[in-house]
Design an enzyme around this catalytic site. Sequence first.
Site, PDB file in Angstrom:
ATOM      1  N   SER A 189      -8.285   2.132  -1.823  1.00 26.74           N
ATOM      2  CA  SER A 189      -8.398   0.981  -2.714  1.00 26.74           C
ATOM      3  C   SER A 189      -9.223   1.333  -3.958  1.00 26.74           C
ATOM      4  CB  SER A 189      -8.983  -0.209  -1.937  1.00 26.74           C
ATOM      5  OG  SER A 189      -8.833  -1.407  -2.640  1.00 26.74           O
ATOM      6  N   ASP A 359       1.716  -4.437   1.652  1.00 29.44           N
ATOM      7  CA  ASP A 359       0.402  -4.519   1.003  1.00 29.44           C
ATOM      8  C   ASP A 359       0.437  -5.531  -0.134  1.00 29.44           C
ATOM      9  OD1 ASP A 359      -2.092  -4.021  -0.181  1.00 29.44           O
ATOM     10  OD2 ASP A 359      -1.994  -1.887   0.294  1.00 29.44           O
ATOM     11  N   HIS A 392      -2.740  -3.506   3.503  1.00 30.96           N
ATOM     12  CA  HIS A 392      -3.918  -2.870   2.902  1.00 30.96           C
ATOM     13  C   HIS A 392      -4.929  -2.376   3.936  1.00 30.96           C
ATOM     14  CE1 HIS A 392      -5.785  -2.109  -0.988  1.00 30.96           C
ATOM     15  NE2 HIS A 392      -6.953  -2.483  -0.501  1.00 30.96           N
TER      16      HIS A 392
END
Length: 417
Positions: A189, A359, A392
């Site tokens: 991320s 995601d 995610h």
Amino acid sequence: MAVCKFLTFICVTILVLIIQPHSSSGSRRGLVSNGAIITNPPPLGICASAVTRYGYKCQEIDVTTEDGYILSVQRISGRRHGGGGGGGGGDGRNIQPVLLQHGVLVDGMTWLLNSPEQSLALILADNGFDVWIANTRGTSYSRRHVSLDPERPEFWNWTWDEIAALDLPAVIGYIFQQTGQKIHYVGHSLGTLIALASFSEGKQIDKMKSAALLSPVAYLSHMTTALGVVAAKVFVGEITIVFGLAEFNPKGEDVSRFLKTLCADPKVDCYDLMSALTGKNCCLNASTVDVFLRSEPQSTSTKNLVHLAQTVRDGVLAKYDYGNPGFNIEHYGVTRPPIYNLSNIPKDFPLFMSYGGQDALSDPKDVANLLDDLKLHDEGKISVQYIKEYAHADFIMGVTAKDVVYDKIISFFQRNQ
């Protein structure tokens, strides 16, 4: 609307973290009736909390940035129960170092949430790597500063620009000095964003061997959340105007009181938000989520969140916009913030990217834009993995991640020794 989506993600993500899901096995943190946050005692340190108790050697190390922030770094030395060598028992100069970098509102514990057989940091150690875990400025493990008090606003006057320009290079430089080896990198991320930005400006990339980017973030224009409409009415503009806080502390009374207003909306279910925010994660279990809640979320600077919102709004990867041409000239010499040119990353630098079809944050369309920026990268030097069922959080907390992702990262590193 894009900014609304971003603010939704930041603020509602915090609710996911501080309000116990029904499926959890019983976190000790949550909202009590008066809106205060129940917090756990101060952490013992990552080594003692999550590494040495499994039989690994682990060192707690301080690394100081050019602007004086003291960052906490953990070094995991060798295989479980002392097998294999590396940092703690020797100089580690024949062991390949790997640096793990966390995302926003979390810290290095995110690499150690599952069992040793399922956590990337310990899997890498068991495969003979010299593992280093970084914690950026603002986290509970890196709050000290040589001249500033964390209670003062000056301590929080930074964005991910400083993490990319100062934190990451400081840690890379330290590892290289200690080991004499070029370094593999794993980011998740925001940990991918700061690497891309830093490498595009040539900061310490000569000391890097390769990079694996999980749920890569450079563009955020297509991220989706199921709560966008409701949350946008509450959060637009208020993240700075209402709070007026330099530190965005999810455990603080002001932030928790504000976030609790979202739960009062009948259209919002505060006990079922994870899928709506990160996408439908396929492979989490309740015990992992409970471990996550014990140490997260972490503070960040409000300015950092504003910078991320600018990234969404403007659709480009640029430095912080001071909102005034004069201020931008003062800081950059131009009226608009400079753009990070990702095509400046050396074309022969090995890259591995893994992203998920579910995601909601690192949306496949935004990953496609990132890959387009890298379209001139040398053939054979960029590997891309698409996992249709992953969202995610699966990349760092998924119980299947070892077989699906981590084994491929290890193979990638081994090919690029």
